[in-house]
Design an enzyme around this catalytic site. Sequence first.
Site, mmCIF file in Angstrom:
data_model
loop_
_atom_site.group_PDB
_atom_site.id
_atom_site.type_symbol
_atom_site.label_atom_id
_atom_site.label_comp_id
_atom_site.label_asym_id
_atom_site.label_seq_id
_atom_site.Cartn_x
_atom_site.Cartn_y
_atom_site.Cartn_z
ATOM 1 N N GLU A 163 56.338 117.487 20.093
ATOM 2 C CA GLU A 163 57.789 117.237 20.939
ATOM 3 C C GLU A 163 58.203 117.900 22.001
ATOM 4 O OE1 GLU A 163 57.181 117.486 17.547
ATOM 5 O OE2 GLU A 163 58.331 116.018 16.489
ATOM 6 N N GLU B 129 56.664 115.385 10.286
ATOM 7 C CA GLU B 129 58.226 115.589 9.593
ATOM 8 C C GLU B 129 58.400 114.555 8.356
ATOM 9 O OE1 GLU B 129 60.104 115.143 13.415
ATOM 10 O OE2 GLU B 129 61.035 116.993 13.053
HETATM 11 C C1 3H9 Z 1 59.052 112.619 17.959
HETATM 12 O O1 3H9 Z 1 58.321 112.295 16.771
HETATM 13 C C2 3H9 Z 1 60.679 113.024 17.703
HETATM 14 C C3 3H9 Z 1 60.734 113.386 16.147
HETATM 15 O O2 3H9 Z 1 60.850 114.763 15.953
HETATM 16 C C4 3H9 Z 1 62.322 112.849 15.944
HETATM 17 C C5 3H9 Z 1 62.970 111.806 16.165
HETATM 18 C C6 3H9 Z 1 64.069 111.618 15.594
HETATM 19 N N1 3H9 Z 1 55.705 106.414 20.628
HETATM 20 O O3 3H9 Z 1 47.477 107.902 23.875
HETATM 21 P P1 3H9 Z 1 46.876 106.703 23.506
HETATM 22 C C7 3H9 Z 1 51.151 104.362 22.555
HETATM 23 S S1 3H9 Z 1 58.661 112.596 19.334
HETATM 24 C C8 3H9 Z 1 55.250 105.226 21.450
HETATM 25 O O4 3H9 Z 1 46.098 105.827 24.353
HETATM 26 P P2 3H9 Z 1 44.860 107.867 21.980
HETATM 27 C C9 3H9 Z 1 50.607 104.811 23.857
HETATM 28 O O5 3H9 Z 1 51.645 104.628 24.832
HETATM 29 C C10 3H9 Z 1 57.004 112.055 19.396
HETATM 30 N N2 3H9 Z 1 54.249 104.909 21.788
HETATM 31 O O6 3H9 Z 1 46.015 106.701 22.229
HETATM 32 C C11 3H9 Z 1 49.424 103.683 24.072
HETATM 33 O O7 3H9 Z 1 50.132 102.423 24.428
HETATM 34 P P3 3H9 Z 1 49.252 101.672 25.512
HETATM 35 C C12 3H9 Z 1 56.079 112.958 19.158
HETATM 36 C C13 3H9 Z 1 53.090 105.628 21.505
HETATM 37 O O8 3H9 Z 1 44.282 107.592 20.670
HETATM 38 C C14 3H9 Z 1 49.136 103.707 22.765
HETATM 39 O O9 3H9 Z 1 49.919 104.078 21.708
HETATM 40 N N3 3H9 Z 1 54.685 112.554 19.007
HETATM 41 C C15 3H9 Z 1 53.096 106.913 20.979
HETATM 42 O O10 3H9 Z 1 44.109 108.521 22.966
HETATM 43 C C16 3H9 Z 1 47.777 104.502 22.462
HETATM 44 O O11 3H9 Z 1 47.823 105.729 22.980
HETATM 45 C C17 3H9 Z 1 53.900 112.781 20.301
HETATM 46 O O12 3H9 Z 1 54.195 113.256 21.351
HETATM 47 C C18 3H9 Z 1 54.684 107.135 20.361
HETATM 48 N N4 3H9 Z 1 55.001 108.274 19.703
HETATM 49 O O13 3H9 Z 1 45.921 109.145 21.405
HETATM 50 C C19 3H9 Z 1 52.484 112.177 20.280
HETATM 51 N N5 3H9 Z 1 52.025 107.628 20.934
HETATM 52 O O14 3H9 Z 1 48.313 101.322 24.828
HETATM 53 C C20 3H9 Z 1 52.332 111.254 21.273
HETATM 54 C C21 3H9 Z 1 51.322 106.655 21.351
HETATM 55 O O15 3H9 Z 1 50.106 100.330 25.931
HETATM 56 N N6 3H9 Z 1 51.209 110.680 21.391
HETATM 57 N N7 3H9 Z 1 51.938 105.865 21.853
HETATM 58 O O16 3H9 Z 1 48.838 102.338 26.840
HETATM 59 C C22 3H9 Z 1 50.082 111.214 21.735
HETATM 60 O O17 3H9 Z 1 49.804 112.401 21.854
HETATM 61 C C23 3H9 Z 1 48.686 110.185 21.592
HETATM 62 O O18 3H9 Z 1 49.094 108.950 22.154
HETATM 63 C C24 3H9 Z 1 47.989 110.157 20.393
HETATM 64 C C25 3H9 Z 1 46.967 108.962 20.564
HETATM 65 C C26 3H9 Z 1 47.041 111.403 20.119
HETATM 66 C C27 3H9 Z 1 48.892 109.920 19.296
#
Ligand code: 3H9
Length: 703
Positions: free
Chosen positions: A135, A115
């Site tokens: 999301e 975004e």
């Molecule tokens: C959003 O954006 C809402 C908006 O539209 C509007 C808002 C107003 N936040 O998965 P990994 C942490 S909603 C906080 O092991 P990978 C994760 O917990 C969001 N923490 O690595 C982990 O911590 P730990 C929309 C996050 O390489 C560490 O980072 N986005 C977030 O296998 C490493 O992550 C999503 O839904 C986050 N957003 O995969 C994407 N993301 O090391 C969500 C990750 O302490 N994330 N962490 O266990 C993912 O799909 C995967 O984490 C990603 C990386 C593909 C990014």
Amino acid sequence: MSQQLSLVKTSKISGIQVILMDRSPVNALSKSLREAVSQAFDEALSDGSIKGIVISSGKDLPFSAGADITEFSSPDKLEVSSKDNWFTVLSERLKSSSKPIVAAIQKYALGGGLELSLACDARVGVGSLRLGLPEVTIGVLPGGGGTQLLPRLIGIEAAISMICSGQPVNGQKALEMGLLDAYDADATDVVSYACKWLLHHISQGTLRKRRSDFRPKALDELSLTEMRKTIIKQSRGRQASVEAFDCVMKSTSLDLVEGFEFEWQSFLTLVSGEQSQAMRYVFFAERMASHVPGVPLVKDDGIATIGIVGGGTMGGGIAMSCVQQQLPVTLVEVNQNQIDHVAEIIRMNFQSSAKKGKFTQDQINRWQSMITYTTDVSDLHQADCIIEAVFENMAVKKEIFAKLDAIAKPGCILATNTSGLDINEIASVTSRPEHILGLHFFSPANIMKLLEVVNAKKTDQSILGKAISFAKRIKKIPVTVGVCPDFVGNRMLAKYLEQAIWMLSHGVSHHQVDAIVYAFGMPMGPFVMSDMVGLDLAVKRDPEGDSIVHALCAAGRNGLKGGAGFYDYKSNSRVPEDADKANQIIKSWVDKQKVVHSIDMSDEDIKERCLYALINEAVNILHEGIALRGSDVDVIYVYGYGWPPYYGGPMWYADQIGLKNVYECIKKFKAQDLKAGRDLWHISPLWQTLIDANKKLSTYQSR
Ligand code: 3H9
């Protein structure tokens, strides 16, 4: 000159201000990072020597994983009106900026990260990329303007597909659909690529301003109704997808500021709702499952080659998972016929994914060429990890492990894919039990994400750490469990199936049970699932048994693969149809049962009996320490058995109902069943301990 802000680094290249977001590990847009980005923008906008702005991420970091999900549980971090929402405020500010702004994307831009890029005038990317708005997978919708900006950029239909599914697109696809303005798969330095691109367009005067001043073309009424119906059907109870659809539709009738407000209010409702709380819990539970106390997590598992013994459905699927992550496989089968058979199945499975556009023919050719077939086990002497995937027979497995022990190189991980045999017994025939563990893949192994990593009595904990890291490398979700018959997932499932069959003896029909469980949100009911797995498997495991499954198999009804089980199936169809023959077999089997007292069961009882049988067995498993955490059980059920993520998993669900309520209900069922002549519920003292201490199952940790 380079200026250092805490989470943002800025520098100037040929009159372009470069802003690099630098928050490890994923550039989650926390409040502090958002403030740092805002400040950097303000400075760039007010600096007269700056011609344009590039926003990107620090070296080796992804562009951004989106909003910081941990902040969603702190209402003070979320603003009440879109007028105060950072994303939409920034979007409006950038729109009015006199200086062109380009997002330079590497690795991925997800959620709020994408975004942020949509608010810019253009987006360019390099290397292997993922762009998406995931999301809905955590029960919310894009709340940073995505539902309004994306359809304006790529059109309503493409935006709905991306937003309502949550699935990302790759760089090439993003370029084709107009989400990216420029893309170079081979380039590595995204900042210099973006600066060059921007300087060129500034000099030529060819940069178009962001297309936010128009509304996307509305769908006609009929298409809209049909599409909404499809989204409702596909989302199966997930509120966020339907709400997201409605928001995207508003982009055709509202101006941008009104659209932002509508979207933001929908976001706020969802983020505080039960579904999103459950789905965010699953997100973090999945990540926590890889962390096992006392098990060192390694970045490099040291595994370069894989051996697989047995090329059945499981062995073939495991081989596919490995080669897709560039791990060469040597697969052992008993003879050339079997080799030809497995090679053909693998080829067909890859081809069917290629037809759906998931892979290219080049990729498939490369992956297939990475599998070497042999009939000689000693060809595995160079493998770093050998996975045995033959049928479930202890004597056969022991024989194979004795052979593997003789030929495997020192340090090789020796894993069995058994779905429930005693791994300690298997390890006992080798001279290196510390290298033996279980890797219990779920079928189909190339698709299913769950992997139970079974920690046997003598497994070395550094070997376990390597196995967890290997599992993640092949894109599985590893959950570590201990040794017991059927491990965690299938042990719980056995109690659930036992309840389902028990209910037949009390006048409940299998159609009724399946319909109730499906309506709850599971992908299918217990009887449809049994047909799918194959009824003959249960008979093979217990040939002397005398159950309804034995009765059906005796009549040649082995399940879906033969077109007949609890239900009938037309050729090449997976749709269960009512089967008179099966109904008769079930009726005569029920008539033979010696139920001393019939229990009246309402629809609610049926649902609770099924779900609480799972929950109760999980409590036994936790009490025995076979699963480490309640949240691990939930990860197993969501990713291995299709438990609806918006109910968090069986442990989270029990917490929401209230442990005391569930416990009382289980005690009631136990009393009823005892009166009817069966003792089906073993109730762990852990129930009372948790209730007395006012503790939860989803946060319980056994050690
Ligand atoms: C959003 O954006 C809402 C908006 O539209 C509007 C808002 C107003 N936040 O998965 P990994 C942490 S909603 C906080 O092991 P990978 C994760 O917990 C969001 N923490 O690595 C982990 O911590 P730990 C929309 C996050 O390489 C560490 O980072 N986005 C977030 O296998 C490493 O992550 C999503 O839904 C986050 N957003 O995969 C994407 N993301 O090391 C969500 C990750 O302490 N994330 N962490 O266990 C993912 O799909 C995967 O984490 C990603 C990386 C593909 C990014």
